[in-house]
Every structure is written in C-alpha cells, then in structure tokens.
Design an enzyme around this catalytic site. Structure first.
Site, PDB file in Angstrom:
ATOM      1  N   LYS A  57       0.599 -14.700  -0.098  1.00 42.37           N
ATOM      2  CA  LYS A  57       1.123 -13.876   0.993  1.00 42.37           C
ATOM      3  C   LYS A  57       2.326 -14.563   1.628  1.00 42.37           C
ATOM      4  O   LYS A  57       3.274 -13.904   2.053  1.00 42.37           O
ATOM      5  CB  LYS A  57       0.045 -13.655   2.052  1.00 42.37           C
ATOM      6  CG  LYS A  57      -1.091 -12.724   1.631  1.00 42.37           C
ATOM      7  CD  LYS A  57      -1.995 -12.458   2.839  1.00 42.37           C
ATOM      8  CE  LYS A  57      -3.413 -12.082   2.473  1.00 42.37           C
ATOM      9  NZ  LYS A  57      -3.571 -10.757   1.891  1.00 42.37           N
ATOM     10  N   GLU A  93       0.161 -15.163  11.948  1.00 45.10           N
ATOM     11  CA  GLU A  93       1.094 -14.151  12.435  1.00 45.10           C
ATOM     12  C   GLU A  93       0.571 -13.500  13.695  1.00 45.10           C
ATOM     13  O   GLU A  93      -0.603 -13.608  14.040  1.00 45.10           O
ATOM     14  CB  GLU A  93       1.432 -13.122  11.346  1.00 45.10           C
ATOM     15  CG  GLU A  93       0.253 -12.370  10.786  1.00 45.10           C
ATOM     16  CD  GLU A  93       0.622 -11.489   9.586  1.00 45.10           C
ATOM     17  OE1 GLU A  93       1.499 -11.857   8.781  1.00 45.10           O
ATOM     18  OE2 GLU A  93       0.024 -10.413   9.461  1.00 45.10           O
ATOM     19  N   HIS A 153     -11.784  -6.057   8.629  1.00 45.00           N
ATOM     20  CA  HIS A 153     -10.503  -5.998   7.923  1.00 45.00           C
ATOM     21  C   HIS A 153     -10.659  -5.448   6.510  1.00 45.00           C
ATOM     22  O   HIS A 153      -9.865  -5.730   5.631  1.00 45.00           O
ATOM     23  CB  HIS A 153      -9.832  -7.370   7.871  1.00 45.00           C
ATOM     24  CG  HIS A 153      -9.667  -7.991   9.219  1.00 45.00           C
ATOM     25  ND1 HIS A 153      -8.926  -7.408  10.207  1.00 45.00           N
ATOM     26  CD2 HIS A 153     -10.176  -9.131   9.739  1.00 45.00           C
ATOM     27  CE1 HIS A 153      -8.973  -8.163  11.283  1.00 45.00           C
ATOM     28  NE2 HIS A 153      -9.740  -9.206  11.031  1.00 45.00           N
ATOM     29  N   ARG A 157      -1.852  -4.431  -8.511  1.00 45.47           N
ATOM     30  CA  ARG A 157      -2.938  -3.875  -9.333  1.00 45.47           C
ATOM     31  C   ARG A 157      -3.192  -2.447  -8.887  1.00 45.47           C
ATOM     32  O   ARG A 157      -2.583  -1.970  -7.934  1.00 45.47           O
ATOM     33  CB  ARG A 157      -4.206  -4.690  -9.098  1.00 45.47           C
ATOM     34  CG  ARG A 157      -4.531  -4.756  -7.597  1.00 45.47           C
ATOM     35  CD  ARG A 157      -5.866  -5.379  -7.291  1.00 45.47           C
ATOM     36  NE  ARG A 157      -5.970  -5.815  -5.919  1.00 45.47           N
ATOM     37  CZ  ARG A 157      -6.455  -5.109  -4.910  1.00 45.47           C
ATOM     38  NH1 ARG A 157      -6.864  -3.876  -5.123  1.00 45.47           N
ATOM     39  NH2 ARG A 157      -6.522  -5.602  -3.697  1.00 45.47           N
TER      40      ARG A 157
END
Ligand code: ADP
Ligand code: ADP
Ligand code: MG
Length: 666
Positions: free
Chosen positions: A116, A200, A235, A292
């Site tokens: 990421k 973040e 999440h 994917r």
C-alpha cells in the site's frame, strides 16, 4: 482459447470460475486440501488433485505444488481467484517460467500495487489524490508516533502488505499509539509475514467507492463503473452495490479516469479494482488497488451484463477486451450481501460448524420485466447442506446478489430473498442482513463506513420473545415427531403423558436466550390446545413433509420449516428464524451446573499473546490473552476481578475449541 485451466482456490470463487469455464467449454482442474476432500469446488470441477493438509500454508499457498499439478494435468492457465496466491507476484512469475498463463496481471503490476505504501508513492507521481499521511520507509516506532501526532487524531494504522481489513487500527489519541502499533504489527506479521505499516488520517463518515477496471494486452483499458462498499464491519465489506447511490455522471467519469490512469501507470492487464475513500461531499482519495477479481464483482456483472471471468479468460488468452468504453452502460441496480458464518450479536465473532440444514431462496420467483433484464437473483456459494465451515478458511458461506430496475426494487428483492434463506448448525448473519437492508439508513442510502456502528439501536433491537404461534409450531413439530416415532413401534419412544385418561396434559419448557417459555399442552381429539402464560389457542397439524409443516391455528393457516438440531428447534416462518431450546426434563436430570473460574477458547486457534502471569491480580475486563482464529484476533478478558491461578498455554500454541486457557480465581 485455453482448453483446460487449473483453479488455485476453494469455496465460492472456485465454483464461480468453474461455472464460466464450463459454459465456455473449458475443462477445469481443482486443487484441494485434506479438509476439503468433499468440498463443493472439488465436485464441480472435471478433475481434482489433493495438494496438502488443511492449513493454507501447506496447501492453497503452495505455489510449487500447484504448478506441478498444472503441468501434470496439462492445464494451460491458472486462475488464482481472490485471496491465497492471487496477489503473489512470485507465483505469477513462476507460472510464466513454466509456460503457464497466469489469469491475472503481470507480476510487475502486482508488485507495484502489492505494498500500500509503495502504491501510494506511485499514485502520488501519477497525480491521483491521496489521504494525508505517512507511507515512507522509516518504521521506527518513535518516528511513526511523531508522524501520527503530526497527521492529527484520529489516525489509521494499516499494514502495508494488508488486505481483508487485517491489521488495521484506529487510534483516537496519542496515548494509545504504542499499543496500537504493536498490535497492528503483530497481526501484520502473522497474516502477511511483513510488519511494515503506514499511517493516515482517519476520515470521518467516509464512503468506500471503488472502480472496476479491465485492461488487455493490446493497450485497451476501460472502467466498468463503480461499486459502493461502504457498509462494513471491522473494515470488511458486508453489503456492496452498483451503481453508487448519488453518483453524478461527472464524478463517475472523474473517478473512472483516475482509476484507468492508476492501472496504466503500472502497465495493468486483466481485472483490477481501484479503491477510493470518498468524503460525503464527493471528494475522493486513492486507497489501494486490488490486482485481482474482487469478491463483489457480481454486482458489476449484473448492471453491465458482462461475465468478468469470461473477460479474464479472453484477456489471458491474448484476446481484445470484448467491449470498449463507449459500449459499456449501466442497466438497473444490483446489491450483494455476504452471508457469513458469524454471530453479529457477539461482535461478529466468526462461527464454525456443520450446515445441518441449508435452504437457499431458490423458490423466490421474480417477475422479469423484459427480455433484456438480467437474471434478477443469484447465489454464489461454495458450500452445500452437510458441509462444514472450518476454522482454516474464510467464514463466508455465500454471496447473495439481486438485481432490480432501480435501487428500490433491488432492495425489496434482497429483503425477500434473505427472508427465505435458512441455515441451521452455526450462527449466521442472515437475520442481521435482513435488518440491515431494511434499516432506515441503508434503505435511505445514507451511506458511510460507520453505518453499522452508528445504527446499533435499530440493527440490534432487543429480542422479541417468540409469540404463541412460533411456540405452537415448535410444539407441533415435537409432538408430531414423537408420534411418528411411536407409530414405528419403538417401545422406548412412548411419549410421556400420552396415555393418561380423559384430558391429557403435559408441560413443556423451551428457553430462548435468557427467556423461559412454559407451555401447557392439552391433547384434543384432532389436535392440541397450546397455552403459554394467559394466552391459549387450538392447533391442528394440517400437513407435514420432512421439515415442512402447515398448521391450523385459531382461524389461520401457518406454514413453516421446523428443523430440530439436537435440543434446539429452529422455526422458520414468515421470514423469521427463531431458535428455541427444548428443555427435556428427563434428559437433564442430575446434570451439574457449568463450572466457573475457567476461561475457554471460543473457537480453535493459535495463542498470539499472553498478557498476564501466574498469581497476577486482574480487574474485570482486563485483557488476559490474545488468540488468533479465523484470521482475526480475539482478546480473552477477565470476566470479573480476580487472581490468575495458572496460564495453561504459551505463545504459538494451537488450542482446540473449548480448551481451558487459564485458571482464574475470584
Ligand atoms: P474484496 O476486497 O475483494 O472485496 P475483502 O477485502 O473482504 O474482499 O476480502 C478479500 C480478501 O479476504 C482476500 O484477499 C483474502 O485475503 C480474503 N478472503 C476472503 N474470502 C476468502 C475465501 N473464500 N478464500 C480465501 N480468502 C478469502
Ligand atoms: P484492505 O486492504 O484491508 O481492504 P483498505 O486500505 O482497502 O484495506 O481499507 C479497508 C477499509 O478501511 C476501507 O474500505 C474503509 O472502510 C476503511 N478505511 C481505510 N482507510 C481509511 C481512512 N483513511 N479513513 C477512514 N476509513 C478508512
Ligand atoms: Mg481494500
């Protein structure tokens, strides 16, 4: 086109890939672990090869074994599904080296998007908007802490190598940083073998909106519009829909263009998803790219009339994309619900067990509007009645996908389909999904990733006790099964109370969570009188076929499915599932009370942290031990103040369900 492919996955996605392959006349090879010898994906493929023990590391993640099987069976290509090896660039490379086509992007694109952090750096250069944060290489704990303070709380920590919501930690204040970092790193190393993290800004009330992209080897790249996956728990997505409510044509084009730019920046080929986090005002930031096929791809298929697995196969075989951007259109609205083996009432704790009874809503008969309407209803499932949900793999039971000409119609169909879905043998989220799709927030499209948490009251209402009709259904089912047993002349089954003279009476007891129902049954000439508390009613059995019964109750006719699982009666009627525990007075005579002072494993798993020592004093609610099971961490906390007598396991130990973990004294 290929004539034979290997599917390197299990569960619903393996079955779904096999279905398209079969339709295209392509033979399929399944691989399976010892735990999956009788799994559905093994049954639906043309060939199947055992590759190792249950643990994914020793089977579905064994790239070498899988390539060996592909070579031995003559498969020309490998479809990795999602999860497992799907985002493993080394595997993609190994396929290429062995002359096998990897049905997915080139290894370089997987690599570029795999971290990421690295992906964010790359997107920064491509001018794709990013959430403020730190995604650099410095992993020093104090440095990261300073960065988090600079970003400003709440801050979100993520595993750079992460996926499936694992490792993610929301930090509310600076004082919580250290513990959260340790726990994030621990889950990251356990799940991904890499403890690199990024931090973040944690956005308030954001929406998760993602774009499906598709590229071929001829330089074409299109987007197949968006999916809104805002409804999540931990999440992780629970409901997904397409198109996203409230999306304007301009913003759709802007997001689509950004996604295509992201794909082009890494030389993408095949199916991919660019995930954005969006503010309520519509501004959006790049979050990550999944290289994917996505779990929720069926909603896109339904609104675009495409088969994305077919597209994947065509692209991997070197063909051009079947459609260009200008030929793609949105038709209607689709919603997907993920049916999980879990207990929403207990913090969505995964559940394991055997599907003793599983009835999917095949009987739902939608009226199709016209010849151009796609099938309105689809279930992608990797399990059948009798199969087990084991602790080794993902607890998803099935995906239910509905289509409607608009959102309202799709919602109504979803509610109807969920009401007809029956599962006995483990906890599922079906009743929760029913409440969710009909909730004010979801039906009103008031979407953000905190929807479930914000609507606790509506989504977790106080349980309404079973009404007299439900009790009567359980009673009739019980009495009818006793009668059948009696008719079969089993001398041990003469039902208590049956042979007494004149008015035969009998007391039955059922419990439901904390409630007790005392039911008085009076045998009548052609039925029974059933009384609970002050209310009583006359009931007659009208029809019985296996688990399905129809009763006449007062002036009503009520149909139901009543499934007996040991001492539990599961009553499915009028879209509701009620589980009643039958307290058989005879069977329970002399049974002792459950012991106290023990703390047991809620499911099989591995101990990942021991937070207390022998003789340590603890307060109620203190975390004692952390175990990992079904890809999640579970904290075992002290049920009351006390002293630790003994810690019975160490870090790394495997424990079975119900194993005593600690001895504990009040
Ligand atoms: P997506 O991002 O595709 O919507 P999630 O993030 O919820 O889906 O879950 C996808 C990830 O979860 C996969 O990458 C994999 O790690 C795991 N996963 C989910 N379902 C399965 C499954 N049936 N078998 C293996 N892994 C799975
Ligand atoms: P994963 O690889 O586990 O899918 P993502 O980075 O895609 O991880 O994030 C998963 C989910 O976490 C998102 O769908 C969203 O609900 C939430 N999330 C991620 N980043 C943020 C953020 N900066 N602020 C608020 N929520 C976020
Ligand atoms: Mg994601």
């Amino acid at each position: 086109m290929f004539t034979k492919i290997l599917i390197a996955n299990r569960g619903e996605i393996a079955c779904r890939v096999a279905a398209t392959a079969r339709r295209m006349g392509i033979k399929t090879v399944a691989v399976y672990s010892e735990a999956d010898a009788n799994a559905k994906h093994v049954a639906v493929c043309d060939e199947a090869v055992l590759i190792g023990p249950a643990a994914a590391k020793e089977s579905y993640l064994r790239a070498d074994k899988i390539i060996e099987v592909a070579l031995a069976t003559g498969a020309q290509a490998i479809h990795p599904g999602y999860g497992f090896l799907s985002e493993n660039s080394e595997f993609a490379e190994a396929c290429a080296k062995n002359g096998i086509a990897f049905i997915g992007p080139p290894a370089s694109a997987i690599e570029a998007m795999g971290s990421k952090s690295a992906a964010k750096s790359l997107m920064e250069k491509a001018n794709v908007p990013l959430v403020p944060g730190y995604h650099g290489d410095n992993q020093d704990a104090d440095f990261l802490h300073t960065e988090a303070d600079r970003i400003g709380y709440p801050v979100l920590l993520k595993a750079s190598a992460g996926g499936g919501g694992k490792g993610m930690r929301v930090i509310e204040k600076s004082a919580d940083f250290k513990d959260a970092l340790a726990s994030c790193k621990r889950e990251a190393i356990n799940s991904f073998g890499d403890d690199k993290v990024l931090a973040e800004k944690y956005l308030q009330r954001p929406r998760h909106i993602e774009i499906q992209v598709f590229a071929d080897t001829h330089g074409n790249c299109v987007y197949l519009f968006e999916r809104d996956c805002s409804v999540q728990r931990r999440h992780q997505k629970v409901l997904e829909e397409a198109p996203a409510p409230g999306m304007t044509a301009e913003r759709r084009a802007a997001m689509g263009d950004a996604a295509v730019a992201a794909a082009k920046a890494v030389g993408y080929v095949g199916a991919g998803t660019v995930e954005f986090i969006a503010n309520q005002d519509g501004s959006f930031y790049f979050m990550e790219m999944n290289t994917r096929l996505q779990v929720e791809h069926p909603v896109t298929e339904m609104i675009t009339g495409t088969d994305l697995v077919e597209w994947q196969l065509r692209v991997a075989a070197g063909e051009k994309l079947p459609l260009q951007q200008s030929e793609l259109q949105i038709h209607g609205h689709a919603i997907e619900a993920r049916v999980y083996a879990e207990n929403p009432e207990k913090g969505f704790l995964p559940s394991i067990g055997t599907l003793r009874h599983a009835r999917t809503p095949v009987a739902v008969n939608f009226e199709l509007g016209g010849a151009t309407d796609p099938a309105a209803f689809r279930i992608d499932s990797g399990v059948r009645e009798g199969d087990t949900i084991s602790p080794f793999y993902d607890p998803m039971i099935a995906k239910m996908i509905v289509w409607g000409k608009d959102r309202k119609e799709a919602l109504a169909r979803m509610a109807q389909a969920l009401a007809q879905y029956q599962i006995v043998g483990l906890s599922s989220n079906i009743a929760f999904l029913s409440r969710l799709v009909t909730s004010t927030a979801f039906s009103g499209a008031d979407l953000d990733t905190g929807l479930i948490e914000r609507n606790q009251a509506e989504l977790f209402p106080a349980q309404v006790a079973a009404n007299l009709t439900t009790l009567a259904l359980a009673v009739v089912s019980l009495l009818n099964s006793e009668k059948s047993a009696k008719d079969s002349n089993d001398p041990w089954q003469s039902s208590h109370g049956w042979r007494m003279n004149s008015l035969m009476q009998r007391s039955l007891q059922f419990t439901e969570e904390e409630q007790t129902h005392d039911v008085q049954v009076t045998y009548l000439a052609d039925g029974w009188q059933v009384q609970a508390g002050e209310s009583k009613v006359q009931v007659r059995l009208a029809l019985a076929h296996e688990n399905d019964i129809v009763i006449k109750i007062a002036n009503q006719t009520v149909a139901a499915t009543v499934v007996r699982d040991g001492e539990h009666f599961h009553v499915f009627s009028q879209g509701k599932h009620t589980a009643l525990h039958y307290i058989d007075a005879l069977a329970h005579a002399g049974e002792a009370e459950a012991e106290t002072g023990r703390l047991t494993a809620p499911m099989p798993g591995k101990i990942v942290a021991v937070l207390v020592n022998k003789a340590q004093e603890v307060k109620k609610g203190d975390a004692l031990l952390i175990m990992e099971a079904m890809k999640m961490e579970h904290t075992i906390s002290a049920p009351h103040d006390g002293v630790i007598d003994e810690v019975l396991y160490a870090i790394g130990d495997q424990v079975t369900e119900g194993a005593q973990l600690l001895a504990f004294q009040q």
